[in-house]
Design an enzyme around this catalytic site. Structure first.
Site, PDB file in Angstrom:
ATOM      1  N   SER A  44       0.846  -1.184   0.000  1.00 12.26           N
ATOM      2  CA  SER A  44       0.000   0.000   0.000  1.00 12.26           C
ATOM      3  C   SER A  44       0.889   1.245   0.000  1.00 12.26           C
ATOM      4  CB  SER A  44      -0.957  -0.034   1.193  1.00 12.26           C
ATOM      5  OG  SER A  44      -1.977   0.923   1.039  1.00 12.26           O
TER       6      SER A  44
ATOM      7  N   ASP B 195      -9.072  -4.564  -6.192  1.00 12.93           N
ATOM      8  CA  ASP B 195      -8.695  -3.620  -5.137  1.00 12.93           C
ATOM      9  C   ASP B 195      -9.493  -2.324  -5.271  1.00 12.93           C
ATOM     10  OD1 ASP B 195      -7.453  -1.920  -3.344  1.00 12.93           O
ATOM     11  OD2 ASP B 195      -5.423  -2.544  -3.887  1.00 12.93           O
TER      12      ASP B 195
ATOM     13  N   HIS C 179      -7.683  -5.164  -1.515  1.00  9.69           N
ATOM     14  CA  HIS C 179      -6.388  -4.525  -1.260  1.00  9.69           C
ATOM     15  C   HIS C 179      -5.418  -5.459  -0.547  1.00  9.69           C
ATOM     16  CE1 HIS C 179      -3.637  -1.255  -1.006  1.00  9.69           C
ATOM     17  NE2 HIS C 179      -3.704  -1.142   0.297  1.00  9.69           N
TER      18      HIS C 179
END
Length: 736
Positions: free
Chosen positions: A603, A678, A710
């Site tokens: 991320s 995602d 995600h």
């Protein structure tokens, strides 16, 4: 540079820092099935814990097969009932209807012997004194949101996008008819930012319900798709073609949704909306009720997120009453906590703010007049747990003892005197009883897997150790965990790091090193919990002969406003400079192979991974970036604009932080991993970076998880970490 070392090796040789081949062979080795949360043996490798609930001030142990009263003074237990009892008393005979466990049992009424249990299909209130089922409800399946109020017995829920309220007798009223994926009722808004986690807010009396309404019809759809399972066989007339699953995604600088707040009155059956004005480019958050259920309080934030107001509204009419508090900042204001009224004084409430540079507690009157600041210092209040009504104190968690600790405190509302409620070490989480007289303190320390203390908060705090968990890793080859500090790139700020040394560490050898990085806001990696907060994958890598290094750069959480806002308008730049100070320290160590340094993150950490490997290709030879942000103009408005402003107002910042122009600078081996579905960091990021790499002639590797969001779910996480590990094994571990 300060250093603390934790030796977790078993046996005399390990304690002396000497590990022989015989020592290693005598111990067991870990697999990812042991260490990864999706692994088949993971539950056996976690420290023992206990599930608890409060019945007023009575502590209840809620285990799978039984519930028992616990004496907080000595830990003695008295069984209340078993799982078999509950199923029998509730008349649940069919397997599909039975309650499976009592871990989540709760006791909503302090003055009644009732337990609330769930079987996945409905809620049941069972009186364990009369041994009878008192109520069962919520048999409706697939609700998108649901909240029951114990005072009125009413339930609010969202089904097929419409909002409903059922009273205590089961009479149901549909409140909306225009709900859809464009018009969202009763659910979290503003993409879960600003502390928002839901959209239904019952008043203390249970007679009124405040709820969010979000109009996102003007927000652009991002075209995610659903790919069928490999073994899926279409029925006659069904298509085998992938189907669209678009998600509403307001990107930075683009049109965002509009939110309003409705209030439904059970007695009148009427709904009104708060008269907050035009909701365009505004955020409404931290909804709270007055103790008399007549007034609603809400923080209101402009789209630039630098102007915040606390406003009160009349619940019966939606009329705006007053602006109670106003805070501005040249960078951003971030309200994430609702106000809380004092249980013993409905005319005063507490509010959290970091306006003095650190998040602290302020006491105010209900008309917004600040009475005083109750906590202060160069440390942050991390959570307000509640109140001790007898002592008239506030119970909270802070890092006053150390920037990497979390400790439990009380502060007197009368005089501001603070009292430490725990042992002053480690990382503590508290669960407070109804009156605040007792506290379940669950914590760990770098060399303590888990302890649970039962604490009396009235008078001089007293603690009883209810659980000291055994080390679940005993008998395994466990590495050495070290923590310390280095100076940030500004030359003055301390940054905390963690190091995990290879199994069988030999200071005369040189080891390949992986820097694990996150680096973004609202997160940290290093703390004073077990193994200094080390992720289990680090232990797995140490077992394979790697040294792991993790540092919390400026921009990460719990260090005050200046520390966190240092990255404003240029995400990744200050963070990289701080990470490289950590690398400078690594290179000073004789056992770190400076020619074999890799980096991995997910991320924001994926963004940092690609930033580091392209900006410092001479340092980082291998990288694995998961779900990476590539260009902040493609990230969501609420988060992105807080830290970067808009692409229109900060074009240079967006240009500087975009990784598209860095595709040509990739020299090492880089693997990018993405969940195909995602909805947080859209696949557009990595796809466009890959296109830039094609144009630049650079060669990253790419792997996608179809159907995954995600983060990889379940056992797929084991597959993911096998893949990450193998990439370093293939390209970093071999001597170049």
């Amino acid at each position: 540079m300060k250093t603390k070392t934790l030796l977790c090796l078993v046996g005399l040789a390990g304690l002396m820092g000497i590990t022989t081949p015989t020592t290693i062979m005598a111990q067991k080795t870990f697999t990812l099935e042991d260490l990864n949360f999706g692994g088949k043996n993971y539950h056996n490798m976690r420290p023992e814990s206990r599930y608890t609930a409060w019945w007023g001030d009575q502590l209840i142990r809620t285990e799978s097969e039984y519930c028992a009263k616990v004496d907080p003074k000595n830990g003695k237990e008295e069984q209340l009932f078993t799982l078999a009892d509950i199923n029998s008393w509730a008349g649940l005979k069919e397997s599909a209807e039975k309650v499976r466990h009592l871990y989540s049992a709760s006791f909503p009424f302090a003055d009644r012997p009732c337990v609330l249990v769930m079987n996945g299909r409905e809620n049941m209130l069972v009186n364990f004194k009369t041994k009878q089922l008192e109520k069962r409800w919520n048999r409706i399946q697939n609700t998108q949101a649901r909240d029951w109020n114990k005072v009125s017995g009413a339930t609010a829920y969202v089904l097929d996008n419409q909002l409903y309220v059922a009273d205590s007798k089961g009479n149901t009223k549909q409140l909306t008819t225009d709900g859809s994926r464009n018009i969202v009722y009763g659910q979290a808004v503003h993409r879960d930012e600003f502390g928002i986690s839901g959209g239904l807010y019952w008043s203390p009396s249970g007679e009124r319900l405040a709820f969010y309404r979000m109009d996102q019809s003007m927000v652009t759809d991002f075209p995610l798709i659903n790919i069928q399972e490999v073994d899926w066989t279409p029925k006659k007339g069904e298509s085998r073609i992938a189907t669209p699953e678009p998600t509403k995604y307001p990107m930075a600088g683009e049109t965002s949704h509009k939110v309003t707040v409705g209030v439904y009155d059970l007695k009148s059956g009427q709904t009104v909306y708060l008269d907050a004005g035009d909701p365009t480019d505004r955020y409404f958050t931290n909804i709270a009720w007055s103790p008399d259920s007549k007034t609603i309080y809400m923080f209101e934030l402009n789209r630039d997120q630098n102007d915040c107001k606390l406003v009160s509204y009349e619940a019966a009419t939606g009329r705006k009453i007053a602006e109670l508090y106003h805070e501005t900042d040249e960078k951003y204001v971030e309200p994430t906590h609702p106000i809380l009224f004092l249980p013993w004084d409905g005319n005063r409430f507490i509010m959290q703010s970091q306006k003095d540079g650190y998040n602290h507690i302020y006491l105010c009157t209900k008309d917004g007049k600040k009475i005083k600041q109750l906590t202060s210092g160069k440390w942050v209040v991390m959570e307000v747990l509640g109140f001790n009504s007898k002592q008239k104190t506030i119970i909270y968690a802070s890092n006053e003892c150390s920037p990497i600790q979390r400790n439990l405190w009380s502060v007197s509302v009368a005089n501001g005197k603070r009292t430490l409620l725990d042992n002053g070490k480690g990382y503590h989480y508290g669960n407070l009883s109804a009156s605040g007289s007792y506290l379940v303190d669950t914590y760990s320390e770098p060399d303590v897997p888990r302890k649970i203390d039962l604490t009396a908060t009235t008078g001089k705090p007293s603690r009883y150790n209810w659980l000291t968990a055994a080390d679940p890793w005993k008998g395994y080859n466990v590495p050495e965990y070290t923590s310390g500090t280095v100076k940030a790139a500004d030359g003055t700020t301390d940054l905390y790091w963690r190091m995990v040394k290879p199994i069988g560490f030999d200071p005369t050898k040189k080891y390949p090193t992986v820097v694990y990085v996150y680096g973004g806001p609202h997160a940290h990696n290093v703390d004073a919990s077990w193994h200094y907060g080390s992720r289990s994958w680090e232990t797995y890598m140490a077992q394979k002969g790697y040294l792991l290094f993790i540092i919390d750069n400026r921009g990460s959480e719990n260090r005050g406003k200046e520390f966190e806002q240092a990255t404003f308008r240029h995400l990744g730049q200050v963070e990289m400079k701080d990470q490289m100070e950590g690398v400078k320290y690594l290179k000073s160590l004789p056992y770190v192979d400076a020619n074999r340094i890799g980096v991995h993150g997910w991320s924001f950490g994926g963004f940092m991974t690609i930033s580091l490997i392209t900006n410092y290709p001479e340092t980082f030879k291998v990288g694995v970036a998961g779900g990476p942000v590539i260009d902040w103009k493609w990230y969501e408005a609420m988060y992105g604009e807080r830290y970067m402003d808009t692409p229109q107002t900060n074009p240079e910042g967006y240009r500087q932080t975009s990784l598209l122009a860095k595709a040509k600078d990739l020299k090492g081996k880089l693997q990018i991993i993405q969940g195909l579905n995602d909805p947080v960091v859209l696949p557009q990021h990595c796809f466009t970076f890959l296109k830039a790499c094609i144009s630049a002639g650079t060669q990253p590797d790419f792997f996608v998880y179809p159907g995954e969001p995600h983060n990889m779910r379940g056992h797929q996480s084991v597959h993911l970490h096998e893949r990450i590990t193998q990439y370093f094994e293939d390209y970093l571990k071999p001597i170049q």
